[in-house]
Design a protein around this motif. Structure first.
Motif, PDB file in Angstrom:
ATOM      1  N   VAL A   1       0.837  -1.184   0.000  1.00 40.97           N
ATOM      2  CA  VAL A   1       0.000   0.000   0.000  1.00 40.97           C
ATOM      3  C   VAL A   1       0.880   1.244   0.000  1.00 40.97           C
ATOM      4  O   VAL A   1       0.688   2.137  -0.816  1.00 40.97           O
ATOM      5  CB  VAL A   1      -0.954  -0.021   1.217  1.00 40.97           C
ATOM      6  CG1 VAL A   1      -1.716   1.261   1.342  1.00 40.97           C
ATOM      7  CG2 VAL A   1      -1.899  -1.198   1.142  1.00 40.97           C
ATOM      8  N   ILE A   2       1.811   1.293   0.916  1.00 39.11           N
ATOM      9  CA  ILE A   2       2.699   2.460   1.008  1.00 39.11           C
ATOM     10  C   ILE A   2       3.535   2.589  -0.264  1.00 39.11           C
ATOM     11  O   ILE A   2       3.700   3.684  -0.796  1.00 39.11           O
ATOM     12  CB  ILE A   2       3.605   2.358   2.246  1.00 39.11           C
ATOM     13  CG1 ILE A   2       2.747   2.472   3.509  1.00 39.11           C
ATOM     14  CG2 ILE A   2       4.683   3.428   2.237  1.00 39.11           C
ATOM     15  CD1 ILE A   2       3.468   2.141   4.792  1.00 39.11           C
ATOM     16  N   ALA A   3       4.040   1.462  -0.779  1.00 39.59           N
ATOM     17  CA  ALA A   3       4.875   1.489  -1.979  1.00 39.59           C
ATOM     18  C   ALA A   3       4.129   2.038  -3.190  1.00 39.59           C
ATOM     19  O   ALA A   3       4.735   2.601  -4.094  1.00 39.59           O
ATOM     20  CB  ALA A   3       5.396   0.087  -2.286  1.00 39.59           C
ATOM     21  N   HIS A   4       2.809   1.902  -3.197  1.00 39.75           N
ATOM     22  CA  HIS A   4       2.007   2.382  -4.326  1.00 39.75           C
ATOM     23  C   HIS A   4       1.437   3.782  -4.082  1.00 39.75           C
ATOM     24  O   HIS A   4       0.679   4.294  -4.905  1.00 39.75           O
ATOM     25  CB  HIS A   4       0.875   1.395  -4.623  1.00 39.75           C
ATOM     26  CG  HIS A   4       1.376   0.098  -5.151  1.00 39.75           C
ATOM     27  ND1 HIS A   4       1.847  -0.066  -6.437  1.00 39.75           N
ATOM     28  CD2 HIS A   4       1.509  -1.119  -4.561  1.00 39.75           C
ATOM     29  CE1 HIS A   4       2.236  -1.313  -6.621  1.00 39.75           C
ATOM     30  NE2 HIS A   4       2.046  -1.967  -5.489  1.00 39.75           N
ATOM     31  N   GLY A   5       1.797   4.384  -2.973  1.00 40.35           N
ATOM     32  CA  GLY A   5       1.383   5.756  -2.691  1.00 40.35           C
ATOM     33  C   GLY A   5      -0.090   5.910  -2.345  1.00 40.35           C
ATOM     34  O   GLY A   5      -0.647   6.994  -2.493  1.00 40.35           O
ATOM     35  N   ILE A   6      -0.726   4.848  -1.885  1.00 44.17           N
ATOM     36  CA  ILE A   6      -2.131   4.918  -1.503  1.00 44.17           C
ATOM     37  C   ILE A   6      -2.218   5.500  -0.094  1.00 44.17           C
ATOM     38  O   ILE A   6      -1.580   5.010   0.829  1.00 44.17           O
ATOM     39  CB  ILE A   6      -2.785   3.524  -1.567  1.00 44.17           C
ATOM     40  CG1 ILE A   6      -2.708   2.990  -2.990  1.00 44.17           C
ATOM     41  CG2 ILE A   6      -4.219   3.570  -1.070  1.00 44.17           C
ATOM     42  CD1 ILE A   6      -3.116   1.544  -3.134  1.00 44.17           C
ATOM     43  N   GLU A   7      -3.010   6.544   0.043  1.00 42.19           N
ATOM     44  CA  GLU A   7      -3.122   7.220   1.330  1.00 42.19           C
ATOM     45  C   GLU A   7      -4.313   6.702   2.127  1.00 42.19           C
ATOM     46  O   GLU A   7      -5.361   6.393   1.576  1.00 42.19           O
ATOM     47  CB  GLU A   7      -3.273   8.725   1.102  1.00 42.19           C
ATOM     48  CG  GLU A   7      -2.031   9.355   0.481  1.00 42.19           C
ATOM     49  CD  GLU A   7      -2.164  10.845   0.324  1.00 42.19           C
ATOM     50  OE1 GLU A   7      -2.964  11.475   1.058  1.00 42.19           O
ATOM     51  OE2 GLU A   7      -1.466  11.408  -0.533  1.00 42.19           O
ATOM     52  N   ALA A   8      -4.132   6.621   3.421  1.00 41.34           N
ATOM     53  CA  ALA A   8      -5.210   6.198   4.324  1.00 41.34           C
ATOM     54  C   ALA A   8      -6.165   7.373   4.529  1.00 41.34           C
ATOM     55  O   ALA A   8      -5.745   8.520   4.432  1.00 41.34           O
ATOM     56  CB  ALA A   8      -4.620   5.749   5.651  1.00 41.34           C
TER      57      ALA A   8
END
Length: 74
Positions: A1-8
């Protein structure tokens, strides 16, 4: 998730065994999620009646989490 730049927060969807994966993620990182979608997850209790001793031993060692990898579960 973090590696793909998806924000919480984001929505996770798990199908079948993936339902267990997303439930584990939700338990570990609850503030990351806006929603959790679980589709067609098997939650039945397993019965080991009628198994041979060898089959029973294999069933008890098996983990859906594959902590030791697939080869260890075999």
């Amino acid at each position: 998730v973090i590696a793909h730049g998806i924000e919480a927060p984001f929505v996770l969807c798990g199908h079948s065994m993936g339902g267990m994966v997303v439930m584990r993620y939700a338990a570990n990182y609850p503030t990351d999620l806006a929603a959790l979608i679980i589709e067609d997850m098997d939650i039945r209790q397993r019965s080991y009646n009628g198994l041979s001793d060898q089959e029973l031993s294999r069933a008890r060692k098996f983990s859906r989490y594959f902590a030791g990898g697939f080869e260890e579960c075999r």
